[in-house]
Design an enzyme around this catalytic site. Sequence first.
Site, PDB file in Angstrom:
ATOM      1  N   ASN A  48     -69.983-102.670 -94.968  1.00 43.51           N
ATOM      2  CA  ASN A  48     -70.439-101.312 -94.678  1.00 43.51           C
ATOM      3  C   ASN A  48     -71.375-100.844 -95.783  1.00 43.51           C
ATOM      4  OD1 ASN A  48     -67.995-101.337 -96.199  1.00 43.51           O
ATOM      5  ND2 ASN A  48     -67.472 -99.260 -95.600  1.00 43.51           N
ATOM      6  N   GLU A  50     -73.012 -97.309 -96.993  1.00 41.36           N
ATOM      7  CA  GLU A  50     -72.964 -95.857 -96.813  1.00 41.36           C
ATOM      8  C   GLU A  50     -74.263 -95.197 -97.275  1.00 41.36           C
ATOM      9  OE1 GLU A  50     -69.249 -94.583 -98.606  1.00 41.36           O
ATOM     10  OE2 GLU A  50     -68.152 -95.380 -96.850  1.00 41.36           O
ATOM     11  N   CYS A  59     -71.665 -99.436 -90.366  1.00 40.83           N
ATOM     12  CA  CYS A  59     -70.385-100.142 -90.489  1.00 40.83           C
ATOM     13  C   CYS A  59     -70.612-101.632 -90.745  1.00 40.83           C
ATOM     14  CB  CYS A  59     -69.576-100.004 -89.211  1.00 40.83           C
ATOM     15  SG  CYS A  59     -68.997 -98.352 -88.839  1.00 40.83           S
ATOM     16  N   GLU A  61     -69.268-104.175 -89.242  1.00 41.74           N
ATOM     17  CA  GLU A  61     -69.410-104.964 -88.015  1.00 41.74           C
ATOM     18  C   GLU A  61     -70.858-104.949 -87.532  1.00 41.74           C
ATOM     19  OE1 GLU A  61     -67.218-102.634 -88.734  1.00 41.74           O
ATOM     20  OE2 GLU A  61     -65.347-102.852 -87.616  1.00 41.74           O
ATOM     21  N   CYS A  92     -64.846 -99.309 -85.020  1.00 38.44           N
ATOM     22  CA  CYS A  92     -65.066 -97.973 -84.445  1.00 38.44           C
ATOM     23  C   CYS A  92     -65.704 -98.109 -83.063  1.00 38.44           C
ATOM     24  CB  CYS A  92     -65.946 -97.133 -85.370  1.00 38.44           C
ATOM     25  SG  CYS A  92     -67.708 -97.532 -85.266  1.00 38.44           S
ATOM     26  N   CYS A  95     -69.273 -99.545 -82.945  1.00 49.21           N
ATOM     27  CA  CYS A  95     -69.288-101.000 -83.189  1.00 49.21           C
ATOM     28  C   CYS A  95     -68.750-101.764 -81.984  1.00 49.21           C
ATOM     29  CB  CYS A  95     -68.493-101.334 -84.441  1.00 49.21           C
ATOM     30  SG  CYS A  95     -69.330-100.796 -85.950  1.00 49.21           S
TER      31      CYS A  95
HETATM   32  N1  THU Z   1     -66.357 -98.435 -91.250  1.00 44.75           N
HETATM   33  C1  THU Z   1     -66.697 -99.711 -90.959  1.00 44.75           C
HETATM   34  O1  THU Z   1     -67.360-100.395 -91.756  1.00 44.75           O
HETATM   35  N2  THU Z   1     -66.284-100.220 -89.770  1.00 44.75           N
HETATM   36  C2  THU Z   1     -65.607 -99.525 -88.812  1.00 44.75           C
HETATM   37  O2  THU Z   1     -65.403-100.022 -87.712  1.00 44.75           O
HETATM   38  C3  THU Z   1     -65.103 -98.195 -89.120  1.00 44.75           C
HETATM   39  C4  THU Z   1     -65.598 -97.575 -90.372  1.00 44.75           C
HETATM   40  C5  THU Z   1     -66.804 -97.869 -92.526  1.00 44.75           C
HETATM   41  C6  THU Z   1     -67.828 -96.775 -92.412  1.00 44.75           C
HETATM   42  C7  THU Z   1     -67.618 -96.030 -93.706  1.00 44.75           C
HETATM   43  O3  THU Z   1     -68.396 -96.658 -94.710  1.00 44.75           O
HETATM   44  C8  THU Z   1     -66.154 -96.243 -94.021  1.00 44.75           C
HETATM   45  O4  THU Z   1     -65.722 -97.311 -93.221  1.00 44.75           O
HETATM   46  C9  THU Z   1     -65.278 -95.035 -93.758  1.00 44.75           C
HETATM   47  O5  THU Z   1     -65.449 -94.562 -92.480  1.00 44.75           O
END
Ligand code: THU
Length: 135
Positions: A48, A50, A59, A61, A92, A95
């Site tokens: 991920n 940010e 994310c 994925e 999520c 994704c």
């Molecule tokens: N996140 C992911 O990398 N994958 C997901 O399927 C859900 C959330 C990350 C996004 C963000 O950087 C952190 O988790 C908190 O939401």
Amino acid sequence: MSAGEAIDWGALKVAALAMQTRAYVPYSEYRVGAALLTASGEIMTGCNVENATYGATCCAERTAVFSAVAAGHTAFRAIAVATHGADAGTPCGICRQVLAEFSADGALEVVCFTPEGAEARYTLAELLPHAFRLK
Ligand code: THU
């Protein structure tokens, strides 16, 4: 590992764990690593990433899927997703829909796990029944 062979879940999980160390997470500090197994047997990874706007965050994925597509892969067998804690986080909704783009039958295998020992396995169809498809 190539098409038809048993999936080497251990190798996929190791790759996902390695990706957690690359996560760029100054806001949530929630590290996610993903490793996609392509139909041709390669492992494509992502973490991920940010952003200060929050909304521009990508994310793990999707990072893995987009990296794989950019490298010429559009057929996948499995994805391992590493999160943290007593319960493994699942992909999520966005994704799931992105994964569905490359899994027309929803047969993609998804393992969600944590270094603390949690693990759960699903098919994409279980995680996202009735995915949107352009008809
Ligand atoms: N996140 C992911 O990398 N994958 C997901 O399927 C859900 C959330 C990350 C996004 C963000 O950087 C952190 O988790 C908190 O939401």
